[in-house]
Design an enzyme around this catalytic site. Structure first.
Site, PDB file in Angstrom:
ATOM      1  CB  CYS A 146      -0.939  -0.006   1.198  1.00 34.70           C
ATOM      2  SG  CYS A 146      -1.972  -1.468   1.247  1.00 34.70           S
ATOM      3  CG  HIS A 196      -3.084   3.567   2.784  1.00 32.93           C
ATOM      4  ND1 HIS A 196      -3.689   3.188   1.600  1.00 32.93           N
ATOM      5  CD2 HIS A 196      -2.977   2.440   3.539  1.00 32.93           C
ATOM      6  CE1 HIS A 196      -3.924   1.891   1.640  1.00 32.93           C
ATOM      7  NE2 HIS A 196      -3.504   1.408   2.803  1.00 32.93           N
ATOM      8  CG  ASN A 203      -6.689  -0.764   1.841  1.00 31.66           C
ATOM      9  OD1 ASN A 203      -6.103  -0.300   0.876  1.00 31.66           O
ATOM     10  ND2 ASN A 203      -6.054  -1.273   2.894  1.00 31.66           N
TER      11      ASN A 203
HETATM   12  N1  ACO Z   1     -17.819  -9.145  10.744  1.00 35.42           N
HETATM   13  C1  ACO Z   1     -18.220  -9.437  11.996  1.00 35.42           C
HETATM   14  N2  ACO Z   1     -17.360  -9.762  12.981  1.00 35.42           N
HETATM   15  C2  ACO Z   1     -16.046  -9.771  12.661  1.00 35.42           C
HETATM   16  C3  ACO Z   1     -15.568  -9.484  11.385  1.00 35.42           C
HETATM   17  C4  ACO Z   1     -16.509  -9.155  10.400  1.00 35.42           C
HETATM   18  N3  ACO Z   1     -16.173  -8.827   9.139  1.00 35.42           N
HETATM   19  N4  ACO Z   1     -14.230  -9.573  11.419  1.00 35.42           N
HETATM   20  C5  ACO Z   1     -13.859  -9.911  12.644  1.00 35.42           C
HETATM   21  N5  ACO Z   1     -14.970 -10.041  13.410  1.00 35.42           N
HETATM   22  C6  ACO Z   1     -15.057 -10.402  14.823  1.00 35.42           C
HETATM   23  C7  ACO Z   1     -13.843 -11.133  15.301  1.00 35.42           C
HETATM   24  O1  ACO Z   1     -13.965 -12.513  15.018  1.00 35.42           O
HETATM   25  C8  ACO Z   1     -13.885 -10.845  16.785  1.00 35.42           C
HETATM   26  O2  ACO Z   1     -14.808 -11.692  17.379  1.00 35.42           O
HETATM   27  P1  ACO Z   1     -14.511 -12.328  18.840  1.00 35.42           P
HETATM   28  O3  ACO Z   1     -14.410 -11.148  19.765  1.00 35.42           O
HETATM   29  O4  ACO Z   1     -15.705 -13.187  19.057  1.00 35.42           O
HETATM   30  O5  ACO Z   1     -13.224 -13.066  18.678  1.00 35.42           O
HETATM   31  C9  ACO Z   1     -14.464  -9.432  16.851  1.00 35.42           C
HETATM   32  O6  ACO Z   1     -15.112  -9.210  15.605  1.00 35.42           O
HETATM   33  C10 ACO Z   1     -13.427  -8.356  17.073  1.00 35.42           C
HETATM   34  O7  ACO Z   1     -12.417  -8.567  16.142  1.00 35.42           O
HETATM   35  P2  ACO Z   1     -11.138  -7.695  16.166  1.00 35.42           P
HETATM   36  O8  ACO Z   1     -10.137  -8.268  15.218  1.00 35.42           O
HETATM   37  O9  ACO Z   1     -10.741  -7.439  17.583  1.00 35.42           O
HETATM   38  O10 ACO Z   1     -11.702  -6.319  15.578  1.00 35.42           O
HETATM   39  P3  ACO Z   1     -10.966  -4.959  15.443  1.00 35.42           P
HETATM   40  O11 ACO Z   1     -11.684  -3.908  16.166  1.00 35.42           O
HETATM   41  O12 ACO Z   1      -9.468  -5.053  15.635  1.00 35.42           O
HETATM   42  O13 ACO Z   1     -11.198  -4.631  13.884  1.00 35.42           O
HETATM   43  C11 ACO Z   1     -10.062  -4.711  11.788  1.00 35.42           C
HETATM   44  C12 ACO Z   1     -10.691  -5.516  12.911  1.00 35.42           C
HETATM   45  C13 ACO Z   1     -11.149  -3.883  11.117  1.00 35.42           C
HETATM   46  C14 ACO Z   1      -9.463  -5.687  10.776  1.00 35.42           C
HETATM   47  C15 ACO Z   1      -8.987  -3.789  12.382  1.00 35.42           C
HETATM   48  O14 ACO Z   1      -8.118  -4.505  13.223  1.00 35.42           O
HETATM   49  C16 ACO Z   1      -8.180  -3.113  11.326  1.00 35.42           C
HETATM   50  O15 ACO Z   1      -8.678  -2.292  10.558  1.00 35.42           O
HETATM   51  N6  ACO Z   1      -6.864  -3.394  11.258  1.00 35.42           N
HETATM   52  C17 ACO Z   1      -6.041  -2.799  10.253  1.00 35.42           C
HETATM   53  C18 ACO Z   1      -6.319  -3.478   8.973  1.00 35.42           C
HETATM   54  C19 ACO Z   1      -5.627  -2.803   7.847  1.00 35.42           C
HETATM   55  O16 ACO Z   1      -5.486  -1.618   7.774  1.00 35.42           O
HETATM   56  N7  ACO Z   1      -5.179  -3.581   6.946  1.00 35.42           N
HETATM   57  C20 ACO Z   1      -4.502  -3.019   5.853  1.00 35.42           C
HETATM   58  C21 ACO Z   1      -4.108  -4.097   5.036  1.00 35.42           C
HETATM   59  S1  ACO Z   1      -3.299  -3.615   3.614  1.00 35.42           S
HETATM   60  C22 ACO Z   1      -2.711  -2.153   3.902  1.00 35.42           C
HETATM   61  O17 ACO Z   1      -3.364  -1.180   3.623  1.00 35.42           O
HETATM   62  C23 ACO Z   1      -1.477  -2.070   4.531  1.00 35.42           C
END
Ligand code: ACO
Length: 317
Positions: free
Chosen positions: A108, A242, A272
């Protein structure tokens, strides 16, 4: 170096959160509140090189340049159906350019890396006009059964035309090796000589780790690049960041203690789109009349690697 043209190409297929909830255990409320994403546009019938060439042609048109005016084409891409030849060489043929081309893959962060490379070529005097295209189809390397990752991404291409100028004031890039928090391992052809375990995986992401690293590194880079320009954060008119997660953008904003109006976003529409997010948001802000000559812009991105980059650009200088 300065940017003299921008162009965008977005696939036609709109995939809403509700559509994903039809086949995955997720829902619009969870995705919207955790990420800010409402829908994304995904590749369906077109190839990525169609989008890349379309964005490139629009950027050339907005710059008032012909493809044959370009001295170099750089294409930022994580993965597409061609491992070789380069996406940039395919685009070169479609838009009828004649210059040398190459691809870069810095996840990214690719737009910032591309700007950095272009600046080195332009500053050295080797090239005058460079087309930088960011074309990405992350929907093709996600596991669509993994609700943790596939909901985040959209496909798109954004391009800019770069030339000599005084716009770019400072650019930095960094890498801190963290291959386990965010990766995609592609399958290679079998060979009779391979005697090792290989573990092919669709995109794997430790979401919380990426979130924390993104906020910390982007805030650090932005503060550094601003201070190396002899400025303070409030001197920046617009932060074109980004687009990975609205909560990441808002955390960075809070660390800088600046108002929301300075942090435009379009995640709700596109998700994204990897290295394409910044050129797409820039194009949108320009078309909406939100950027005027002399404005100070800050671009900042992070991605797999872990790679990061940030720059300060005075618009149209
Ligand atoms: N729908 C419903 N529930 C979900 C989903 C979904 N799509 N995804 C995860 N959950 C659940 C999990 O299983 C978890 O359940 P549990 O508590 O029963 O175990 C709960 O939701 C909480 O999950 P977390 O992973 O703690 O959620 P978080 O608040 O961290 O959000 C997210 C997750 C959105 C992925 C966040 O961590 C994030 O945005 N991270 C950065 C991701 C990113 O920027 N990636 C970039 C990749 S490429 C780049 O640009 C570099």
């Amino acid at each position: 170096m300065r940017i003299i043209g921008t162009g965008v190409s977005i696939p036609e297929l709109k995939v809403t959160n509700d559509m994903i909830a039809e086949f995955l255990d997720t829902n619009d409320e969870w995705i919207s509140t955790r990420t800010g994403i409402k829908e994304r546009k995904l590749i369906s019938t077109k190839n990525l090189f169609h989008l890349a060439a379309d964005a490139a042609s629009k950027a050339l048109e907005s710059a008032g340049k012909k493809a044959t005016d370009m001295d170099l084409i750089i294409c930022s891409n994580v993965a597409n159906s061609y491992i070789t030849p380069s996406l940039s060489s395919i685009v070169q043929g479609i838009i009828k350019a004649t210059c040398p081309c190459f691809d870069i893959n810095n996840a990214c962060t690719g737009f910032l890396t591309g700007l950095d490379i272009a600046d080195a070529y332009i500053s050295s005097g080797k090239y005058k006009n460079i087309l930088l295209i960011c074309a990405e189809e992350p929907s093709r390397f996600c596991d669509w059964g993994d609700r943790n990752a596939c909901i985040l991404f959209g496909d798109a291409a954004g391009a800019v035309v770069l030339t000599e100028g005084e716009g770019l004031k400072k650019i930095i890039t960094t890498t801190a090796s963290m291959p386990d928090v965010l990766y995609y391992r592609r399958k290679l052809e079998p060979s009779p000589f391979v005697k090792k375990d290989e573990n092919y995986k669709a995109l794997q992401m430790v979401g919380k780790e990426v979130f924390k690293t993104a906020v910390t590194s982007s805030t650090r880079d932005i503060k550094r690049v601003i201070s190396e320009c002899g400025m303070v954060p409030s001197d920046v008119d617009l932060f074109v960041l980004h687009q990975a997660n609205l909560r990441i953008i808002d955390s960075i904003r809070q660390h800088l203690d600046l108002p929301e109006e300075k942090f435009p976003h379009n995640l709700d529409k596109y998700g994204n789109t990897s290295s394409a997010t910044i050129p797409i948001l820039l194009d949108e802000q320009l078309k909406a009349g939100k950027i005027k000559n002399g404005d100070i812009l800050c671009f900042s991105a992070f991605g797999a690697g872990f790679s990061t980059g940030a720059c300060i650009m005075k618009w149209n200088a």
